[in-house]
Motif scaffolding. Structure first.
Motif, PDB file in Angstrom:
ATOM      1  N   ASP A  28       0.828  -1.220   0.000  1.00 56.67           N
ATOM      2  CA  ASP A  28       0.000   0.000   0.000  1.00 56.67           C
ATOM      3  C   ASP A  28       0.857   1.264   0.000  1.00 56.67           C
ATOM      4  O   ASP A  28       0.335   2.363  -0.133  1.00 56.67           O
ATOM      5  CB  ASP A  28      -0.872   0.020   1.272  1.00 56.67           C
ATOM      6  CG  ASP A  28      -1.911  -1.099   1.280  1.00 56.67           C
ATOM      7  OD1 ASP A  28      -2.603  -1.261   0.266  1.00 56.67           O
ATOM      8  OD2 ASP A  28      -1.977  -1.826   2.285  1.00 56.67           O
ATOM      9  N   GLU A  29       2.152   1.096   0.231  1.00 55.67           N
ATOM     10  CA  GLU A  29       3.023   2.274   0.348  1.00 55.67           C
ATOM     11  C   GLU A  29       4.254   2.096  -0.522  1.00 55.67           C
ATOM     12  O   GLU A  29       4.879   1.036  -0.479  1.00 55.67           O
ATOM     13  CB  GLU A  29       3.423   2.468   1.825  1.00 55.67           C
ATOM     14  CG  GLU A  29       2.242   2.769   2.734  1.00 55.67           C
ATOM     15  CD  GLU A  29       2.623   2.802   4.217  1.00 55.67           C
ATOM     16  OE1 GLU A  29       1.785   3.197   5.027  1.00 55.67           O
ATOM     17  OE2 GLU A  29       3.773   2.429   4.547  1.00 55.67           O
ATOM     18  N   THR A  34       3.877  -2.524   3.148  1.00 58.99           N
ATOM     19  CA  THR A  34       2.755  -2.358   4.074  1.00 58.99           C
ATOM     20  C   THR A  34       1.536  -2.892   3.352  1.00 58.99           C
ATOM     21  O   THR A  34       1.165  -2.351   2.298  1.00 58.99           O
ATOM     22  CB  THR A  34       2.545  -0.878   4.449  1.00 58.99           C
ATOM     23  OG1 THR A  34       3.718  -0.374   5.095  1.00 58.99           O
ATOM     24  CG2 THR A  34       1.342  -0.723   5.380  1.00 58.99           C
ATOM     25  N   ARG A  92       3.172  -2.287   9.255  1.00 58.73           N
ATOM     26  CA  ARG A  92       3.686  -1.193   8.423  1.00 58.73           C
ATOM     27  C   ARG A  92       5.204  -1.339   8.288  1.00 58.73           C
ATOM     28  O   ARG A  92       5.874  -1.726   9.244  1.00 58.73           O
ATOM     29  CB  ARG A  92       3.371   0.161   9.098  1.00 58.73           C
ATOM     30  CG  ARG A  92       1.899   0.481   9.168  1.00 58.73           C
ATOM     31  CD  ARG A  92       1.662   1.918   9.683  1.00 58.73           C
ATOM     32  NE  ARG A  92       0.243   2.146   9.963  1.00 58.73           N
ATOM     33  CZ  ARG A  92      -0.682   2.266   9.009  1.00 58.73           C
ATOM     34  NH1 ARG A  92      -0.330   2.172   7.736  1.00 58.73           N
ATOM     35  NH2 ARG A  92      -1.967   2.445   9.335  1.00 58.73           N
ATOM     36  N   ASP A  93       5.700  -1.088   7.073  1.00 52.05           N
ATOM     37  CA  ASP A  93       7.154  -1.163   6.819  1.00 52.05           C
ATOM     38  C   ASP A  93       7.688  -2.522   7.271  1.00 52.05           C
ATOM     39  O   ASP A  93       8.639  -2.634   8.040  1.00 52.05           O
ATOM     40  CB  ASP A  93       7.883  -0.028   7.553  1.00 52.05           C
ATOM     41  CG  ASP A  93       9.277   0.207   6.938  1.00 52.05           C
ATOM     42  OD1 ASP A  93      10.086   0.935   7.565  1.00 52.05           O
ATOM     43  OD2 ASP A  93       9.565  -0.371   5.852  1.00 52.05           O
TER      44      ASP A  93
END
Ligand code: HGY
Ligand code: MN
Ligand code: MN
Length: 414
Positions: A28-29, A34, A92-93
């Protein structure tokens, strides 16, 4: 003792590493991995997984709870299934292997069977769970709990930071919130999850694989602290009701309590401050707590102590607190038969099995409510995880796949 890894095993390991790298592209990023539950990246990853399943002779689809479920029939249609899999959502990450390794290794096992046009007495089902990390909606294990017949209906009302409810996102994803309550599976003889260790033990002992004995219990909270927002320049220190400094003292108290017991861990992973301006004394703070221990009683005692300390700090600092439990999973003991089967498989490929507990939570905890369940651990570098530096070697990738394949061949559904 070295595993008997043949060239064909290494080739399979290389293929799996390449697929993991490709799969990490569904994010998503930009420039980091992520992949949140029901996001666009999750949808693209799920459809890629479904495509690969189709090429390997599996019937695959997205179920009402947002998992990818796939089936490779045994010699006779309708045979009991050995279920394999793990989660494909990430933090995330994230690193590329947490969850994704187990889902794609399961697929690689079936690809080998399909290539040989081999069928076993049992069917094989693969699940790519969609919501293990619980980052987007602050729920967790909803996909595996759905298959175990324990779907947390209240999770559907949880909203993400954009105000989208899990119910709305699930419908948009192609799921069915009403049907998610009725997904309890029949015909599943056992569930086995291959996963990176996410800890340092295997590497410290020079071992590529471990067999999981138990998984720590975990409790997650959302904490709100309410003080009074005020002018940073005009408010004397003794007249302040600063929500952030009160929360900071609470966080240090949480850390100090966890340090008192060797296997108890507590983490504040998320903190939000309102109004978040340099020249305003924070009036409200929201933060998360994640507490885990091998023994449920120790976790419960630590929670009670932490609540008492937070209340005392709130009184002393004239702020108010709210503590909402968002998740609780008791410690899970893996099935003795699965432990024995995985131990036998690890020995069969020439390794001495290391039995060890898991500090990290897994879908296996939820699947244990449905059927005998257990886990195979693969060494990861430095035990680093929930971090883009997470890594495994191609040899260990191959050895984990070889042991999983051995287990699948040895398995007998009663
Ligand atoms: O938090 C955990 O233990 C898992 O990675 N979701
Ligand atoms: Mn995981
Ligand atoms: Mn994780």
């Amino acid at each position: 003792m070295d595993a008997r890894v043949l060239d064909r095993d290494l080739a399979a390991g290389r293929r799996l590493m390449a697929r993991l790298e490709a799969f990490a592209g569904f994010t998503d990023e930009p420039r980091r991995l992520t992949r949140l539950f029901l996001s666009e990246a999750h949808r693209r990853a799920a459809h890629a997984f479904i495509g690969w399943c189709g090429e390997a002779g599996l019937q695959a689809k997205i179920d009402a709870a947002g998992n990818v479920v796939a089936r490779y029939e045994g010699r006779r249609a309708g045979a009991p299934a050995l279920m394999l899999g793990s989660h494909i959502d990430t933090v995330r990450d994230a690193g590329s292997y947490d969850g994704n390794y187990g889902a794609l290794a399961a697929l690689a096992v079936v690809e080998t069977l399909h290539a040989r046009e081999e069928r076993l007495d049992h069917a094989i089902e693969i699940v790519a769970f969609g919501d293990e990390e619980g980052v987007r909606f602050r729920t967790t294990l909803t996909g595996s709990r759905a298959l175990a017949g324990d779907y947390p209906e209240d999770a559907l009302d949880q909203r993400d930071t954009n105000g989208v409810s899990m119910r709305e996102a699930l419908i948009a994803f192609g799921g069915d919130p009403e049907q998610a309550l009725f997904l309890r599976r029949k015909g599943v003889a056992a569930f086995v999850e291959a996963h990176i260790e996410q800890g340092p033990r295997l590497e410290a002992e020079g071992l590529p694989l471990g067999v999981v004995t138990a998984i720590n219990g975990a409790t997650r909270f959302e904490v709100g602290v309410d003080g009074v927002a005020g002018h940073a320049g005009a408010t004397p220190m003794n007249l302040r009701r600063d929500a952030l400094t009160a929360a900071a003292e609470m966080m240090l108290a949480i850390e100090e309590r966890a340090r008192r017991e060797p296997d108890l861990v507590a983490t504040v992973g998320r903190l939000e401050v309102w109004p978040g301006a340099t020249n305003v004394i924070p009036g409200h703070v929201q933060f998360s707590i994640d507490i885990r221990a091998p023994a449920d009683a120790n976790r419960a005692t630590a929670i009670a102590d932490i609540e008492d300390q937070m209340n005392a700090i709130a009184v002393a600092r004239r702020v108010s607190t709210s503590l909402i439990k968002t998740h609780e999973a008791n410690a899970f003991v893996c099935d003795a038969g699965i432990i024995a089967g995985l131990t036998k498989a690890v020995e069969a490929i020439g390794l001495s099995p290391r039995l060890l507990p898991s500090g990290a939570g897994h879908d296996t905890m939820a699947m244990g409510a449905l059927c005998p369940a257990g886990m195979l651990f693969v060494r990861c570098k430095g035990g680093v995880s929930h971090n883009p530096l997470e890594s495994i070697t191609v040899e260990d990738c191959a050895i984990g796949l070889k042991a999983l394949t051995q287990f699948v061949h040895d398995f007998r559904a009663d």
